[in-house]
Design an enzyme around this catalytic site. Structure first.
Site, PDB file in Angstrom:
ATOM      1  N   HIS A 378       0.801  -1.230   0.000  1.00  0.00           N
ATOM      2  CA  HIS A 378       0.000   0.000   0.000  1.00  0.00           C
ATOM      3  C   HIS A 378       0.830   1.274   0.000  1.00  0.00           C
ATOM      4  CE1 HIS A 378      -4.184  -1.365   0.480  1.00  0.00           C
ATOM      5  NE2 HIS A 378      -3.679  -2.395   1.119  1.00  0.00           N
ATOM      6  N   LYS A 569      -8.831  14.380   3.975  1.00  0.00           N
ATOM      7  CA  LYS A 569      -8.028  13.156   3.984  1.00  0.00           C
ATOM      8  C   LYS A 569      -7.031  13.286   5.113  1.00  0.00           C
ATOM      9  CE  LYS A 569      -6.845  13.934  -0.275  1.00  0.00           C
ATOM     10  NZ  LYS A 569      -6.905  12.771  -1.121  1.00  0.00           N
ATOM     11  N   ARG A 570      -6.311  12.211   5.391  1.00  0.00           N
ATOM     12  CA  ARG A 570      -5.265  12.244   6.402  1.00  0.00           C
ATOM     13  C   ARG A 570      -4.299  13.387   6.105  1.00  0.00           C
ATOM     14  NH1 ARG A 570      -0.493   9.001   6.541  1.00  0.00           N
ATOM     15  NH2 ARG A 570      -1.259   7.935   4.677  1.00  0.00           N
ATOM     16  N   THR A 677      -8.678   6.483  -2.527  1.00  0.00           N
ATOM     17  CA  THR A 677     -10.058   6.085  -2.809  1.00  0.00           C
ATOM     18  C   THR A 677     -11.021   7.252  -2.598  1.00  0.00           C
ATOM     19  OG1 THR A 677     -10.264   5.211  -0.552  1.00  0.00           O
ATOM     20  CG2 THR A 677      -9.732   3.634  -2.300  1.00  0.00           C
ATOM     21  N   LYS A 681     -14.656   8.332  -4.519  1.00  0.00           N
ATOM     22  CA  LYS A 681     -15.915   8.657  -3.831  1.00  0.00           C
ATOM     23  C   LYS A 681     -16.461  10.000  -4.281  1.00  0.00           C
ATOM     24  CE  LYS A 681     -14.145   6.021   0.035  1.00  0.00           C
ATOM     25  NZ  LYS A 681     -13.217   6.122   1.168  1.00  0.00           N
TER      26      LYS A 681
END
Length: 834
Positions: A378, A569-570, A677, A681
């Protein structure tokens, strides 16, 4: 309370004029009856004592009832046909809320809504009572949750395994603009969806020593002895497929002490000492990602990884042995997918079980092991590839360290024999990183021990082949494959955006819920003005909903007709929230310099959590909130610009934010994001994307067309070339007045109330420490691209058409497609019809 008037004793004999109400009834009346029964008989509540949480609990229990029969039937069927099982091992499962998703997948949402309405309540308000199961940090955990949904929807015999953390990802609050972390006590009010399984309680061992003996035939035998033992107890959560009768489940392990307390200490009056060992033991499943900056933290993190792997493999063995007396068929009946390197210790653990406990010879055990495991990588960031010191592994898991050494020795001998021209690559190929402090490279262990390895986007997989794992690829190219990530459309469209999903189903039918490629049927409607109007009305409703949430959470009014420009997001330097902030500051000054001009109104929305020990990421959050504070309190820019940081970004927050976005920011440095991802979305919900040629953005561009996505900046090859050529960020700073103005404003203390040193680390990182993620190199292209975005947003008809085309082009990005590829090409697993 309106519903309690219905809570009356029923007749002692059935009423032939009414349908029989059962636990399996799915009509409105049956759901009402079930809700009322659970309120009284499960929760022991009446109209004087019930709370909002009780209403949620009663409904959750009612839905759970309708899962159980399908769950039992599903598992029985798997045993009857002796199906090959897929076991998905992940240290993270970012599940979010379960109620809405279960209602959608069971086909009960509309009837539940009506039942709750008849009883005088609102389903949306009841759903808000559920606490997110935040058992993950970001995309890795959310992907695992989407995979579970798709495996059940496709009818694959699959289970997820992980840890039942007492405290999930921290709760984020913002104080004086800084992130403050508090524990996420998600189990405080109980978990209606889990089933404790005390009968599945397995011992997990640590420390000790290895005892060598000889077998009957003179072979060497190893026994791991004098260990410390803790217990792993199973908690199961059912995972329903979409309207197909399949119910798989997620099994999470909780650490339990082997004894409640030491009775000797207790009898001597030392009550604290008596329970001390119990508390220390159960710390293993206490917190998601303990801080590993200390030696104790590192040890606890490794304990977590081995704890859930050891319990999982014992459980897999138990299930396999029910129907098989030898291990000859093990790889034909068991597929284990390692979600990143965290579960990679499973490879030596399975070898230990097969060799030490089951008595298999090494070669047979290794053949089984290699055919059983597959590994998903990942990350393309070398510093994120997990390593453990040999000393720690020898101390905590001495037998496993021996096995790792043996795996490595045999592997390197094979390389020298079969690939003599690769001997110069031995250092890179070795599982052991030599040096003063020897380390075990967990990614290398996963590569050697697995029959397949995959990246999660086409570019990511290519980087693995040509850079990160180049030497492995040169030796075994057939083991590398790409499996581009996806999302489940059931949660990320049907559940979170009911207005849009209803419009889509009315227009092209319902098949898109299980075949996302059906969305291509929207393309003929992209230029239809009536359809565009309906499409944008849904978007406006979603923006109004989010604006109300922002007003409640941030006490800020935002213009629902402005462009909602969103980056959630992070928080990480490579994701480049800082690039977005630099552009935001530049917009602010452009408006200040000419407030009479006509600017495209924007509301720039941020959200995301920074790791507690990640100082630079936390400072970026402080900068975002400080810039927002200046902008939102300046009347000169009010008509055109607002900025918001939404605290505590989570799955349930994402379900509110994503449907409202006009513009999705996917602006990581090319070659750093494995896939992403969130990009999928947003686009699925009709957002336009501004992004780099990174991760899955590249494949999204291919699917929606170049003209329907805003791409800017350096590509991965150009990034590498710039670095090799001697990238100098000061060159870009000095030649771009807008960029210089933004950075100088930060450095001057404009956004820190005169405290020039507050944001100095950020400025220094950009100008004097190499600007590793090349924000300055990409800034001009980003700003120019944003001008194109503004011009297009003012053309409402064209914007609507492109929004529709983005949704229509998302067919590839369903986890249903991803999982179908895994099942066929990696796991060799077949669907089982229930």
């Amino acid at each position: 309370m309106p519903f309690f008037s219905n809570l009356k004793p029923g007749p002692t004999t059935p009423n032939p004029g009414k349908p029989k109400l059962t636990y399996q009834g799915t009509d409105v009346a049956a759901l009402e009856k079930s809700f009322l029964n659970h309120m009284r008989y499960s929760l022991a509540k009446d109209k004087y004592t019930s709370t909002q949480n009780d209403y949620y609990s009663s409904l959750a229990l009612s839905v759970r009832d309708r899962l159980i029969e399908k769950w039992i039937t599903t598992q029985q069927k798997y045993y009857e046909v002796d199906a090959k099982r897929v076991y998905y091992l992940s240290l993270e499962f970012l599940i979010g809320r379960t109620l809405g998703n279960s209602l959608i997948n069971l086909g009960l949402y509309e009837n539940a809504w009506n039942a709750i309405k008849n009883l005088g309540y609102d389903l949306e308000e009841i759903q808000e009572q559920e606490w997110d199961a935040g058992l993950g940090n970001g995309g890795l955990g959310r992907l695992a949750a989407c995979f579970m949904d798709s495996m059940a929807t496709l009818g694959l015999p699959a289970m997820g395994y992980g840890i039942r953390y007492d405290y999930g990802i921290f709760f984020q609050s913002i104080k004086d603009g800084f992130q403050v972390e508090t524990p996420d006590n998600w189990l405080r009010l109980g978990n209606m969806w889990e089933f404790p399984r005390p009968e599945y309680l397995y011992p997990v061992h640590f420390y000790g020593r290895v005892e060598e003996t000889k077998g009957k035939n003179g072979q060497k035998l190893s026994r791991w002895v004098d260990t410390e033992e803790i217990m792993a107890m199973a908690y199961d959560t059912p995972v329903p497929g979409y309207q197909n009768n399949t119910v798989n489940f997620l099994r999470l392990w909780s650490a339990k002490s082997t004894r409640d307390f030491n009775l000797d200490y207790f009898n001597d009056g030392d009550y604290i000492k008596a329970i001390e060992n119990k508390a220390l033991t159960e710390n293993i499943s206490r917190v998601l990602y303990p801080n590993d900056n200390t030696s104790q933290g590192k040890e606890l993190r490794l304990k977590q990884e081995y704890f859930f792997v050891a319990a999982t493999l014992q459980d897999i063995m138990r299930r396999y042995k029910k129907a098989h007396t030898s291990f000859n068929e093990f790889p034909d009946k068991v597929a284990i997918q390692l979600n990143d390197t965290h579960p990679a210790i499973a490879i030596p653990e399975l070898m230990r079980i097969l060799v030490d406990e089951e008595g298999l010879v090494w070669e047979q055990a290794w053949g089984i092991c290699n055919k059983t495991f597959a590994y998903t990588n990942h990350t393309v960031l070398p510093e994120a590839l997990e390593q453990w010191s040999v000393g720690l592994l020898e101390h905590l898991l001495p037998r496993h360290m021996q096995i790792i050494y043996e795996i490595n020795s045999r592997f390197l001998k094979l390389i020298k024999k079969e690939y003599p021209d690769k001997t110069d690559a031995i250092h890179s190929l070795s599982i052991i990183e030599e040096g003063h402090n020897k380390k075990v490279r967990m990614a290398n262990l996963a590569l050697v021990g697995s029959h397949m390895v995959n990246g999660v986007a086409a570019l990511h997989t290519e980087i693995l082949k040509t850079d990160i794992f180049k030497h492995y690829y040169d030796i075994c190219p057939q083991t590398f494959t790409n499996k581009t990530n996806g999302i489940t459309q059931r949660r990320w469209l049907k559940l979170c955006n009911p207005g849009l999903s209803t419009l889509i189903s009315k227009t092209i039918g319902e098949k898109w819920t299980t075949d996302l490629y059906e969305l291509k049927k929207l393309l003929p409607f992209a230029d239809n003005q009536n359809f565009q109007t309906e499409w944008m009305q849904v978007k406006q409703q979603n923006k109004t909903r989010l604006a109300a949430y922002i007003k409640k959470q941030n006490n800020l009014e935002v213009d629902v007709h402005s462009m909602f420009d969103i980056q959630v997001k992070r928080i990480h330097e490579y994701k480049r929230q800082l690039l977005n902030v630099l552009h935001l500051i530049s917009l602010y000054y452009q408006i200040k310099e000419d407030p009479s001009s006509s600017f495209c109104p924007r509301t720039v929305i941020f959200g995301g959590k920074a790791a507690p020990g990640y100082t630079m990421a936390k400072l970026i959050i402080k900068l975002i909130t400080s810039v927002a504070d200046i902008i939102n309190n300046d009347p000169d820019v009010h008509p055109f610009l607002k900025a918001v940081f939404i605290k505590n970004y989570s799955v349930s927050n994402a379900e509110k934010i994503i449907p409202s976005a006009d513009l999705s920011e996917q602006i990581s440095t090319a070659g750093t994001e494995a896939s992403g991802t969130g990009n999928m979305k947003f686009a699925l919900n009709g957002s336009l994307t501004i992004g780099t040629l990174d991760g899955a953005n590249i494949e999204m561009k291919e699917e929606v067309g170049d003209e329907n996505i805003f791409i800017f900046g350096l590509n991965a090859e150009e990034v590498l070339h710039q670095r090799q050529a001697g990238y100098n960020p000061l060159d870009y700073y000095n030649r771009n007045p807008r960029l210089k103005q933004a950075i100088d404003a930060i450095a001057s203390g404009k956004f820190s109330k005169g405290h020039k040193d507050l944001f100095k680390p950020l400025v220094d990182a950009l100008l004097y420490h190499g600007d590793h993620y090349m924000l300055l190199a990409d800034y001009e292209a980003y700003a120019n691209c944003q001008e194109k975005v503004s011009r297009l947003f003012n053309n409402k008809q064209k914007w609507a058409a492109i929004s529709i085309r983005n949704s229509a082009g998302m067919g590839k990005f369903s986890t249903d497609r991803t999982i179908a590829e895994y099942a066929k090409e990696v796991w060799n697993a077949q669907t089982v019809s229930i």
